[in-house]
Design an enzyme around this catalytic site. Structure first.
Site, mmCIF file in Angstrom:
data_model
loop_
_atom_site.group_PDB
_atom_site.id
_atom_site.type_symbol
_atom_site.label_atom_id
_atom_site.label_comp_id
_atom_site.label_asym_id
_atom_site.label_seq_id
_atom_site.Cartn_x
_atom_site.Cartn_y
_atom_site.Cartn_z
ATOM 1 N N GLU A 141 0.816 -1.218 0.000
ATOM 2 C CA GLU A 141 0.000 0.000 0.000
ATOM 3 C C GLU A 141 0.853 1.274 0.000
ATOM 4 O O GLU A 141 0.371 2.345 0.366
ATOM 5 C CB GLU A 141 -0.930 -0.011 1.214
ATOM 6 N N SER B 191 -6.512 -2.165 1.616
ATOM 7 C CA SER B 191 -6.803 -1.516 0.318
ATOM 8 C C SER B 191 -7.374 -2.490 -0.709
ATOM 9 O O SER B 191 -7.248 -2.275 -1.911
ATOM 10 C CB SER B 191 -5.548 -0.827 -0.248
ATOM 11 N N TYR C 176 -9.489 4.145 -4.874
ATOM 12 C CA TYR C 176 -8.463 5.160 -5.080
ATOM 13 C C TYR C 176 -8.434 5.810 -6.459
ATOM 14 O O TYR C 176 -7.866 6.877 -6.632
ATOM 15 C CB TYR C 176 -7.079 4.555 -4.793
ATOM 16 N N ARG D 210 -11.434 2.831 11.333
ATOM 17 C CA ARG D 210 -12.558 2.772 10.397
ATOM 18 C C ARG D 210 -12.979 1.324 10.234
ATOM 19 O O ARG D 210 -12.140 0.458 9.969
ATOM 20 C CB ARG D 210 -12.151 3.350 9.040
ATOM 21 N N ASP E 270 -15.496 -1.593 8.306
ATOM 22 C CA ASP E 270 -16.250 -1.877 7.087
ATOM 23 C C ASP E 270 -17.307 -2.921 7.408
ATOM 24 O O ASP E 270 -17.001 -3.959 8.016
ATOM 25 C CB ASP E 270 -15.318 -2.387 5.987
ATOM 26 N N GLU F 48 -14.053 -5.877 8.659
ATOM 27 C CA GLU F 48 -12.722 -5.634 9.196
ATOM 28 C C GLU F 48 -12.657 -4.250 9.812
ATOM 29 O O GLU F 48 -13.555 -3.424 9.631
ATOM 30 C CB GLU F 48 -11.652 -5.770 8.110
ATOM 31 N N ASN G 297 -9.808 -1.008 10.194
ATOM 32 C CA ASN G 297 -8.533 -0.426 9.775
ATOM 33 C C ASN G 297 -8.074 0.551 10.851
ATOM 34 O O ASN G 297 -8.825 1.454 11.223
ATOM 35 C CB ASN G 297 -8.699 0.328 8.453
ATOM 36 N N GLY H 209 -7.042 5.341 5.144
ATOM 37 C CA GLY H 209 -6.515 6.256 4.126
ATOM 38 C C GLY H 209 -6.867 7.705 4.409
ATOM 39 O O GLY H 209 -7.911 8.008 4.997
#
Length: 313
Positions: free
Chosen positions: A25, A153, A219, A258, A260, A273, A275, A279
Site C-alpha cells: 500500500e 486496500s 483510489y 474505520r 467496514d 474488518e 482499519n 486512508g
C-alpha cells in the site's frame, strides 16, 4: 472527549509524519502522508515527513522527534511493529497501540475475537491448499470472497463463483500473504464507519459498479458513490454505529479507526474488518465522515494528533 483539539499547534513539538514504507500500500500511504503533512504545517505544527525505508532507525536517532503521526498503511506501519519500535524509543504516536494494531491487521484473528463475543461476521475458512478450497466450497457455498489475511486496500481480493475460480484466486492472494481467508459473500449495501477519539462519526454508504469496493473503486475510479446520510433509517443507523463501537472496542482501537460493514437482504449487519490507519487521500472515507461531523481536514488531523498526547492504557 472533544473532537476539536484545543491544544496550541506548537504544543505538539516536532512531529514526524511517517509514510511510504515498503508494504503493498506504499503508493496510497505516500498520498495520505503528504496530505497529512501539508495540513499539519498549514495549521502551524512543526511537522516534517519521513518516507520510512532502510535508513529509518538512523533517522529516528538523528532527528529530534517529539511525537509521530503514523500514516503507514499495511505491514510495517499498521501491524504493531512500528508502534512497538516507537514505544521502545519513547516517542508518543497517533492511533492504536501494539496489540490492537497487530490484531486488526490480521483479518482472521479479528474475526475470531468477534465470533467469541457474539458479534456478527461472515462465515469463513482458511486456505492453504487446493483441498482447503474444495472443502470451503462445500462448507460455505458460492459466491465467496477471497482475501489475503494481512493486506489492506482490497489488495489481492477476488469474488469467486466456482471451485476453479476459488483455487485461482487463492493462488493469486497467496502471492501477497501465506495466510489466505475466504468468506461468505454478503449481497447488499456496504457501509464504512469512522471512529474518532471515542466518537462514532456519521456512517457512509458505498456504491460502486465494480463487483465490490476494490482498489480501483477506492483510489482511482470516478464512479464510486458515497452516501452521507448513508440511506439507513434512523433506528438502523443507530444500530450500525453501536455495532461499530463494540467491534472497535473488542479489537482495542485507540485514537481513530474505520470499520467496514455489509448489510444483507434481511437487514442484518455483518462486520468485515477494522482499519487502524485508514486512508487520508482525496478519495478517502475518514475525511469525508469528519466533514459530515463538522470537521475539515485540518481539524481532523489535529484531533488525531491531539489523541497522541494522552497516556495509553
Amino acid at each position: 472527549m472533544s473532537l476539536h483539539s484545543t491544544l496550541d499547534p506548537k504544543a505538539f513539538g516536532r512531529v514526524a509524519v511517517l509514510f511510504g514504507g515498503k508494504s503493498a500500500e506504499r503508493e496510497v500511504s505516500l498520498k495520505s502522508g503528504n496530505a497529512v503533512l501539508s495540513a499539519l504545517q498549514a495549521a502551524g505544527v512543526d511537522a516534517f515527513g519521513i518516507d520510512v525505508g532502510d535508513d529509518f532507525l538512523a533517522r529516528l536517532n538523528s532527528e529530534k522527534i517529539d511525537r509521530a503521526f503514523i500514516v503507514l498503511h499495511g505491514r510495517g506501519g499498521e501491524d504493531g511493529s512500528m508502534q512497538g519500535l516507537l514505544e521502545c524509543a519513547g516517542i508518543p504516536y497517533t492511533g492504536s497501540g501494539i496489540l490492537a494494531s497487530a490484531l486488526a491487521m490480521d483479518k482472521l484473528r479479528t474475526k475470531q475475537v468477534w465470533h467469541s463475543l457474539g458479534l456478527p461476521t461472515p462465515r469463513h475458512a482458511v486456505l492453504t491448499s487446493q483441498a482447503d478450497c474444495q472443502a470451503a466450497a462445500v462448507e460455505l457455498g458460492f459466491p465467496l470472497i477471497v482475501k489475503p489475511a494481512h493486506e489492506g486496500s482490497s489488495i489481492g481480493m477476488a469474488k469467486v463463483e466456482s471451485v476453479e475460480a476459488l483455487i485461482a484466486a487463492w493462488q493469486d492472494a497467496a502471492r501477497y500473504d501465506s495466510q489466505v481467508l475466504v468468506e461468505q459473500w454478503i449481497a447488499g449495501p456496504e457501509f464504512t464507519i469512522a471512529v474518532l477519539r471515542g466518537e462514532v462519526l456519521p456512517p457512509i454508504g458505498l456504491g460502486t459498479p465494480h463487483t465490490f469496493y476494490d482498489y480501483d473503486a477506492k483510489y482511482l475510479a470516478d464512479d464510486t458513490q458515497y452516501r452521507i446520510p448513508c440511506g439507513l433509517s434512523a433506528e438502523k443507523e443507530v444500530e450500525l454505529k453501536e455495532l461499530t463501537a463494540r467491534a472497535c472496542e473488542a479489537v482495542g482501537t485507540q485514537g481513530w479507526a474505520r470499520a467496514d460493514v455489509m448489510q444483507d437482504a434481511s437487514g442484518q449487519f455483518w462486520l468485515l474488518e477494522v482499519n487502524t490507519v485508514p486512508g487520508m487521500t482525496d478519495h478517502s472515507l475518514v475525511p469525508m465522515a469528519a466533514r459530515a461531523a463538522g470537521l475539515d481536514f485540518q481539524q481532523l488531523v489535529l484531533a488525531i494528533l491531539a489523541d497522541s498526547v494522552e497516556a495509553r492504557g
